[in-house]
Scaffold this active site. Structure first.
Site, short mmCIF file in Angstrom:
data_model
loop_
_atom_site.label_atom_id
_atom_site.label_comp_id
_atom_site.label_asym_id
_atom_site.label_seq_id
_atom_site.Cartn_x
_atom_site.Cartn_y
_atom_site.Cartn_z
N HIS A 1 91.35 -7.82 59.51
CA HIS A 1 91.75 -7.38 57.90
C HIS A 1 92.97 -7.21 57.80
CE1 HIS A 1 88.00 -8.08 55.67
NE2 HIS A 1 87.34 -7.67 56.94
N ARG B 1 94.93 0.77 46.99
CA ARG B 1 95.31 1.92 47.73
C ARG B 1 96.77 1.99 47.77
NH1 ARG B 1 95.92 1.22 53.38
NH2 ARG B 1 94.92 -0.91 52.93
N LYS C 1 89.50 -10.32 41.17
CA LYS C 1 88.88 -9.60 40.05
C LYS C 1 89.60 -9.80 38.80
CE LYS C 1 87.05 -6.53 43.37
NZ LYS C 1 87.57 -5.24 43.84
#
Length: 833
Positions: free
Chosen positions: A375, A567, A678
């Site tokens: 990731h 983040r 999203k």
């Protein structure tokens, strides 16, 4: 002395009960029963939590019967099963998701209405599960939702953290961390399963011994053991009868306390072992800046891997009577990033030390069952553990790692004879003053599949970060572009939009998001565009109310809602965003407002507790917001807010109400991103670099519906060796003015030098994020955004196209790709009574 032996009994009278009704009357009856008899409440109860818990238990009963049928189907079919290992599962709230996937939201609403209760009031009581801190954990949660919806036999494994990462408060513009005790009132969605408790070893040493058959074997002795107690959480598929399992491990001491020390008066020491054990699962992701933090984090990672693999192997031994010939063909472990990499040597340990296998047989099984997802493209984010620490904590595991490495380097040497530099680069053990165990390399060597999470990311892994491994094993590498679940991220969070889409094309899109492409034909329908616009405005009003409540800042819904929530990290470049805000503020102060587009900028996210620069960026955002919002000359032209304690529940309000999605990472640094998906699904337009999944989003929607800016990954690499931010600033009058406002302390008048580290970072020729290099391109792209927003019809059309083109970014597609190319599981239909 009395002893009690555990018996296995099979009472003939315990047959399966008839299915529970799902209608409003039955829900009302069960709600009343739980409220009165289980929770002991009455008509004088004024605490909403008990109403919420009664409803949760009522709904959980409906999940439980489907959960049981699913478990029966998986066990009795002897099907191949998948196991998803992740240190994070950012689940959000469970009540609304369960009602949606069971298809009883309307019945529950009716049932509560008859009792004078509003469903939304009970939903607001539920705490977000503190099991993750960002995209990695939210992705894992979406994956589990899609596995259940696709009826794949996949079980999630994680850690039951007592405290989440932290609650973020903003005090005088600074991040303040507070404990997130999300389990303070318990969790009605979990089921403790003490019968599957596992014993985890730490410390001690290993020794050889001769088995009864005369073979030399190894055992781990003199260890300080901890118990792993499982808690299961149901994961319902979308209206299909399947309920999969997320099993979370809680650490417990083998003995509650030392009675001898207690009787001797040493009360603190008597419970020291208990406290040390429980600390393993006390806090999500401890700060590993200190040695103690490193030890605790490594303990967490091994704790997860060992408990999970013992659980799976023990179940296999019971069901298959200890026959391992089909184990590799029947099990697959997906490692979500490097955190569960200890699973590789741990499976070797279990197979050799507990099941009596030789190295070759155990290694063949391990390499056929492990699959690794990477990731990150940041080398510093690839976990490494000091070898002395690793050996002290996990002596037997280190022995196995060293043997894996020795055999692997022999394979490398055979492939590239005499290439000692390559062997050094590829070694699992990094040499140095303090040798380090490279966990990502361990995962690669022990896995049959290595995948990235976006097309560019996977390409850059093969060409850069893992190039040597790709050259050795090109067949292992593949791409699996991330996604998000449309159930939570459209249907659940945006009922107005999902209702409109369903009205136009039916509800098949909810479990097959590719069908949403059909609404593209509606983009040219003025009536449809008006309804789309009205829904967006209602969602903006809802987001505006959240910002007002949380930040005390008023966002007029007529303005462009410009949002960056994720983040806080330098590579995500919230700093570039705030430089643009300062630029807009400067324009307003200079009177350069002809053709102005009012803009409301929302930034949110948590900084790691030890990440000083990220925390300073939060302080800068808040200081700029205070200056901008208090200036009467600025007024509604520009509003800025930093949303504290960003969470899944907050995002359910944010993404439906956003107009513009900021995806600003330096090209080549973001693996994928899922927030971008999203926002896209909910009709926000993206301004972004060609990085991570942004590239694929742009391919889907077309360049005319995406605001691209910035250097490409190749251009970043090319410029790195001749990067001159001072020259860039000197040639750009806008950037000069922005930097002058920072340097003169306009945003920190009473705290001289506060933002010097940020100024120095922007001006450094060694700035890896190249903020100055992309500033001008970003400003020009934002001008295009502002101009486009003034054409309401065209902006709405672009919004519709973004949603219509989001089908690729459903985790249903992602999980189907994982299954077709890695796991190869068979879907298991569950009979719905």
């Amino acid at each position: 002395m009395l002893t009690h032996k555990r018996k296995t009994i099979h009472p003939p009278g315990l047959t399966e009960l008839p299915p529970l009704p799902m209608d409003a009357a039955s829900l009302t009856s069960d709600f009343r029963r739980y409220f009165t008899y289980n929770l002991g409440q009455d008509k004088y109860c004024r605490t909403t939590y008990f109403y919420y818990k009664a409803l949760a238990l009522t709904v959980r009963d409906r999940l439980m019967e489907r959960w049981t049928r699913t478990r029966y189907a998986h066990l009795e079919s002897n099907c191949k099963r998948g196991y998803y290992l992740s240190l994070e599962f950012l689940m959000g709230r469970s009540l609304g998701n369960a009602l949606l996937n069971l298809g009883i939201n309307d019945d529950a609403t009716e049932a509560l209405h008859g009792l004078g209760i509003k469903l939304e009031d009970l939903s607001d009581v539920e705490q977000d599960a503190g099991l993750g801190n960002g995209g990695l954990g939210r992705l894992a949660a979406c994956f589990l939702d899609s596995c259940a919806t696709l009826q794949l036999p996949v079980m999630g494994y994680g850690i039951r953290y007592e405290y989440g990462m932290f609650r973020q408060r903003i005090v005088d513009g600074r991040q303040v961390e507070e404990p997130d005790h999300w389990l303070r009132d318990g969790n009605p969605w979990e089921q403790e399963r003490p019968e599957y408790t596992q014993r985890i070893r730490f410390g001690g040493h290993s020794e050889q011994y001769r088995s009864d058959s005369g073979e030399i074997r190894v055992r781990w002795v003199a260890s300080r053991d901890v118990l792993a107690v499982p808690y299961d959480i149901p994961i319902p598929g979308y209206r299909n009868g399947t309920v999969n399992t997320l099993r979370l491990w809680k650490a417990a001491a083998t003995d509650a306390f030392d009675l001898g020390e207690f009787n001797a008066g040493d009360y603190a020491e008597s419970v020291a072992t208990k406290n040390e054990a429980e600390n393993i699962t006390m806090v999500l992701y401890p700060n590993d800046a200190s040695e103690n933090g490193k030890v605790l984090r490594l303990r967490q990672q091994y704790f997860l891997a060992s408990a999970t693999l013992q659980d799976v192997v023990n179940r296999w031994v019971v069901v298959r009577k200890g026959d391992f010939k089909d184990f590799a063909a029947s099990n697959c472990f997906q490692l979500n990033d490097t955190h569960p990499s200890c699973a590789v040597p741990e499976l070797m340990r279990i197979l050799m030390d507990h099941q009596g296998m030789g190295w070759d047989q155990a290694w063949e099984i391990t390499r056929q069952t492990m699959a690794y997802t990477n990731h990150t493209l940041l080398p510093e984010a690839l976990e490494k553990w000091p070898l002395p620490l690793f050996g002290h904590l996990l002596p037997r595991i280190l022995e196995i790692v060293l043997e894996i490495n020795a055999r692997f380097l022999s394979e490398v040497s055979s492939h590239w004879p005499g290439d000692n530099q390559r062997m050094q680069r590829m070694s699992i053990i990094e040499e140095g003053a303090v040798p380090q165990v490279r966990m990502a390399y361990l995962a690669i060597v022990g896995s049959f599949s290595i995948n990235g999470v976006a097309a560019l990311h996977s390409q850059l892994l093969a060409e850069g970060l893992f190039k040597d491994f790709y050259e050795l094993w090109p067949h292992k590498f593949n791409n699996k572009t991330n996604g998000v679940t449309p159930r939570r991220w459209i249907v659940r969070c945006n009922p107005g939009l999902s209702g409109l889409v369903t009205e136009k094309i039916g509800d098949g899109w909810i479990s097959d998001l590719q069908q949403i492409k059909q609404i593209a034909t509606c983009a040219d329908d003025p009536g449809f565009r008006q309804r789309w616009y009205d829904i967006k405005q209602a969602n903006k009003e809802r987001l505006s109310a959240l910002v007002q409540t949380q930040c005390g800042v008023t966002f007029p819904a007529a303005g462009l809602f410009d949002v960056q929530v994720k983040r806080i990290h330098e590579y995500k470049r919230q700093l570039l965003n705030i430089l643009h805000v300062i630029h807009l503020y400067d324009r307003i102060k200079r009177g350069d407002t002809e053709g102005w587009t009012n803009r409301c900028v929302l930034i949110g996210g948590k900084a790691a507790p030890g990440y000083a620069m990220a925390k300073l960026i939060i302080k800068l955002v808040n200081n700029v917001a205070r200056v901008v919002n208090s200036d009467p000359l600025v007024g509604d032209k520009l509003k800025v807010a930093f949303l504290p304690n960003y969470s899944v529940t907050a995002m359910e309000v944010i993404c439906p109400g956003s107009d513009l999605s900021e995806q600003l990472s330096t090209a080549g640094k973001e693996a994928s991103g899922t927030g971008n998906m999203k926002f896209m699904m909910n009709g926000a337009l993206t301004i972004g670099t060609l990085d991570g999944a942004n590239i694929e989003i742009r391919e889907e929607v077309g360049e005319e519906n995406f605001f691209m800016f910035g250097l490409t990954a190749a251009e970043v690499d090319e410029m790195r060796w001749q990067y001159d931010p001072h020259g860039i600033i000197s040639r750009d009058a806008d950037l000069q003015r922005v930097m002058n406002l920072l340097r003169c302390g306009h945003f920190n008048l009473f705290d001289a030098g506060l933002f010097d580290p940020i100024i120095n970072a922007i001006c450094s020729p060694h700035d890896p994020w190249m903020v100055a290099a992309d500033f001008r391109s970003f400003i020009e792209a934002q001008k295009r955004v502002a101009a486009a927003y003034q054409d309401r019809d065209q902006w709405t059309r672009m919004s519709i196209i973004n949603t219509a083109c989001s089908g690729k970014f459903s985790t249903d597609r992602t999980i189907n790709d994982y299954n077709q190319e890695i796991w190869r599981l068979q879907a298991m239909p569950i009979k719905v009574a």
